[in-house]
Design an enzyme around this catalytic site. Structure first.
Site, PDB file in Angstrom:
ATOM      1  N   SER A 476       0.799  -1.211   0.000  1.00 48.42           N
ATOM      2  CA  SER A 476       0.000   0.000   0.000  1.00 48.42           C
ATOM      3  C   SER A 476       0.843   1.278   0.000  1.00 48.42           C
ATOM      4  CB  SER A 476      -0.952  -0.045   1.198  1.00 48.42           C
ATOM      5  OG  SER A 476      -2.108   0.678   0.925  1.00 48.42           O
ATOM      6  N   ASP A 487       9.369   5.417 -10.640  1.00 51.35           N
ATOM      7  CA  ASP A 487       8.891   6.192 -11.785  1.00 51.35           C
ATOM      8  C   ASP A 487       9.746   7.436 -12.025  1.00 51.35           C
ATOM      9  OD1 ASP A 487       6.886   4.423 -12.303  1.00 51.35           O
ATOM     10  OD2 ASP A 487       5.229   5.830 -12.063  1.00 51.35           O
ATOM     11  N   LYS A 501      -1.219  -4.199  -3.169  1.00 54.54           N
ATOM     12  CA  LYS A 501      -2.450  -3.530  -2.728  1.00 54.54           C
ATOM     13  C   LYS A 501      -2.453  -2.099  -3.264  1.00 54.54           C
ATOM     14  CE  LYS A 501      -4.986  -1.817   1.239  1.00 54.54           C
ATOM     15  NZ  LYS A 501      -4.840  -0.411   0.832  1.00 54.54           N
TER      16      LYS A 501
END
Length: 728
Positions: A476, A487, A501
């Site tokens: 999460s 990224d 998740k």
């Protein structure tokens, strides 16, 4: 409407077929009766919330399919391993299956309570049978019998005779473990007799509120795996865990047989400062204030005793305490304490520095700073008070990074292994410590609207080399952070593919709707959105895939989002513009080659790989032999292996394993000497960690390579887009 936004792995589901570590007063043994008005109202409120697309990300109609799922989830919560109910019980319960959904909507809870009552009865029968077996001659371990302990996918036992056969093997396995640990028959009988009695008492102590919460969570879990109902007490505990603080005496308590025992004193708390307590002491009475009546709490549930001891800071509580070395019937010592606000420092971010020698090809020694972050915690109430003083994972990490800058470390590894998540704000703000400004996560609501949550604070707390260490337990908020760092090309991600998740939860207080009469109805943690990384990919189901992978400890079919039958699917949306500080693709083959060559020569890493392979092989078997000679040979091999490794550590000058001499004692939690068990737990934290050291070495490799190869550095970290980042 403003709620607390979370991206956390769900609270552990209530599994009622094992001891819950809590006991109740004698009057708590009654079977569940008619539902209370509050429970009826709560069920209706939860249904209304989860069936409304304005709140729930994926509302579901209460049709026959959902009713069947509620039924299955409820039975799984009560008897996951199918050791209590028979097929005949299930056949009788089947009559309630079609109405399970409607029962939630209408608050008709009697059928669920009736099933719960049968569960309590069946546990009592199994406990009686197990205790009866202790007096029989069934403990010959020369045959080929085995205990098949994983019954989750097995059919329900046909009848009591089949259950008897299962329990007989289970009891024999318990006996054999204690025998192998050197216990004599009389001692084994005493230990197991007490163990089974405690199991029976724990389940007998479960009350109507336990039945209600378990049934309501059978419903919420059919909506999605991360939607939970929390009664008022559970909700308070959740808030306490997120804020890393509580108001009380500063002692960690546990249940041992009939008594609440002090397991650990929290430094700086009233109990520790008084100098009148030590681990192993037993609390037998609690009184409020300086003159309130004393209540005998022997035999109470742990949560009931804790509720009596906790209270607002500045108030007094009196405790009757029997020292750990005295007999329980000894005269207790009365201690008066003034409650205070306790910070749970043990669960906060911590740092260390790993020193690494220069590689054989040249270069300088490197010092890598490590920050271990167990959760994305935040004191929500403290932050809302706007006084500037509140617990925050980001604030704690920022302070540690500042110290690293002062110490002149060469790189930082952020260890997020087994970090199950927490506050969404903390995930965003923590990312902001490592990027200048920009989007961190995209949040897609049920209607399709996508909002972008960004770090808007210019500047960074750390602009040097960075790596993030994850494993399957990283979930999460951990995945938001690791995925965003990936990224942005801001750092390396190392370890195992994460949990997967990719959803956001809100904590919704149910008392806001009826009449706002205090905390009567509890809270719902419900899924309200799905998150996506700046590049548009979701972590849902697939997780974050590391740049440098370590061997997998648990398979995706055994643990993680992909194991839930009603989990959301992976999907992708459009990317949002964001900085790209670097591209590690050209660097990864050389890092991988160095990593592979180094771990071949690293005995501790190789031992870990061997242990993982053995662990996975044992899990695949799903049974243990009941042949004593075979089990003793396995035990001897394990002991010899640990001894040989310890000798090798000494020879190589490596840190010794403080638990190398620890063997299976056959005991369960709550059966060991409390002080010794707590000390062993502390020792486990100091065990050698080859994965962390190797992660630091990989980061150091990256620094060396980029420092020594300008062409490679220009490919990986073009100066035009990353001024200062990774610059040494």
């Amino acid at each position: 409407m403003k709620f607390t936004r979370l991206v956390a792995v769900p609270l552990i589901a209530l599994v009622l077929s094992v001891p819950l570590g809590m006991m109740a007063r004698a009057e708590g043994d009654a079977l569940p009766g008619a539902p209370t008005p509050e429970q009826i109202t709560t069920a209706k409120l939860v249904y209304g919330l989860l069936s409304d697309s304005r709140y729930a990300y994926r509302p579901r109609p209460l049709d026959d399919t959902m009713s069947a799922e509620i039924f299955d989830h409820y039975l799984e919560a009560l008897d996951r391993n199918k050791l209590f109910f028979t097929a005949a019980d299930i056949a009788r319960f089947e009559a309630h299956k079609p109405q399970m959904g409607e029962n939630v909507r209408s608050g008709r809870l009697e059928p669920a309570y009736a099933i719960f009552a049968v569960y309590k009865q069946r546990v009592a029968e199994r406990v009686a049978y197990a205790r009866e077996l202790l007096g029989k001659d069934i403990f010959d371990f020369t045959g080929d019998d085995r205990w098949e302990y994983d019954r989750e996918d097995a059919p329900w036992a046909a009848d009591r005779a089949e259950l008897d056969a299962l329990w007989r093997q289970s009891v024999r396995n318990d006996w054999l473990r204690l025998k192998l640990a050197g216990k004599k028959p009389d001692e084994i009988r005493k230990t197991l007799g007490r163990r089974y009695l405690n199991l029976g008492n724990n389940v007998a102590a479960l009350n109507q509120e336990d039945a209600f919460q378990s049934f309501l969570n059978a419903y919420t879990s059919t909506v999605d795996p991360h939607t939970d109902y929390m009664n008022p007490r559970t909700a308070k505990l959740f808030t306490q865990n997120m804020s890393l603080s509580l108001e009380g005496i500063g002692a960690q308590l546990q249940k041992q047989d009939d008594v609440v025992v002090i397991r650990e004193l929290i430094a700086g708390g009233p109990a520790a400062l008084s100098g009148k307590f030590k681990p192993g002491d037993r609390i037998v009475g609690v009184g409020q204030g300086s003159s309130g009546p004393m209540e005998d709490v022997v035999g109470w549930r742990l949560d009931d005793v804790v509720e009596k001891i906790k209270g607002p800071k500045g108030t007094q509580v009196r405790l009757d305490v029997v020292p750990g070395e005295a007999t329980l019937d000894s005269e207790p010592v009365r201690v008066v304490l003034t409650r205070a606000r306790i910070k749970l420092e043990e669960q906060a971010a911590k740092s260390e520095i790993i020193s690494l020698p220069a590689p054989a090809g040249g270069g300088a020694d490197k010092r890598i700073g490590v920050i271990k972050l167990p959760a994305f915690y935040q004191d929500f109430e403290g932050r809302r008070s706007r006084n500037g003083e509140y617990t925050s994972a980001t604030r704690d990490v920022a302070r540690l990074l500042e110290q690293f800058r002062t110490d002149g470390v060469d790189g930082v590894v952020l260890d997020l292994r087994n970090n199950g998540g927490g506050s969404l704000n903390e995930a965003i703000e923590l990312t902001g410590l490592f990027i200048d400004k920009g989007p961190v996560v995209q949040v897609r609501e049920s209607g399709g609207r996508v909002s972008v949550e960004s770090d808007r604070n210019p500047g960074v707390a750390w602009d040097g080399p960075l790596a993030v260490l994850i494993n399957r337990g990283s979930a999460s908020a951990s995945e938001i952070f690791a995925g965003a760092i990936q990224d942005y090309g801001r750092g390396l991600v190392i370890g195992e593919t994460s949990f997967g998740k990719g959803t956001v939860q809100n904590i919704v207080p149910l008392d806001r709707w009826p009449a706002k009469e205090g905390d009567r109805f509890g809270h719902v943690k419900l899924t309200i959105a799905q998150f996506f990384l700046p590049g548009g990919s979701s972590t849902q189901n697939r997780g974050v895939v590391p740049d440098i992978a370590f061997p997998v400890t648990v398979d995706a079919s055994e643990f993680g989002e992909s194991t839930y039958d009603n989990a959301l699917e992976w999907r992708q949306i459009a990317a949002v513009p964001h900085e790209r500080y670097g591209d590690f693709a050209p660097l990864l083959p050389r890092l991988q080659a160095r990593h592979a060559e180094r771990v071949k020569q690293d005995p501790e890493f190789q031992w870990w790989v061997e242990d993982v392979a053995e662990f996975r092989a044992e899990r695949e078997k799903k049974y243990v032999s009941l042949n004593e000679a075979e089990r003793r040979a396995e035990r001897d091999r394990d002991a010899a292996k640990r001894k040989q490794r310890q000798e090798e550590r000494k020879r190589l000058g490596l840190a010794l394993d403080p638990l190398a001499d620890t063997t299976d004692d056959g005991l369960q939690a709550g059966e060991r000497n409390v002080a010794e068990d707590a000390a062993r737990e502390k020792a486990a934290e100091k065990r050698p960690d080859p994965l962390l050291r190797e992660s630091a070495a990989i980061l150091a490799d990256a620094i060396h390579l980029l420092d020594s190869d300008r062409k490679l550095s220009a490919q990986v970290l073009p100066r035009s887009t990353a001024p200062g980042i990774w610059a040494q």
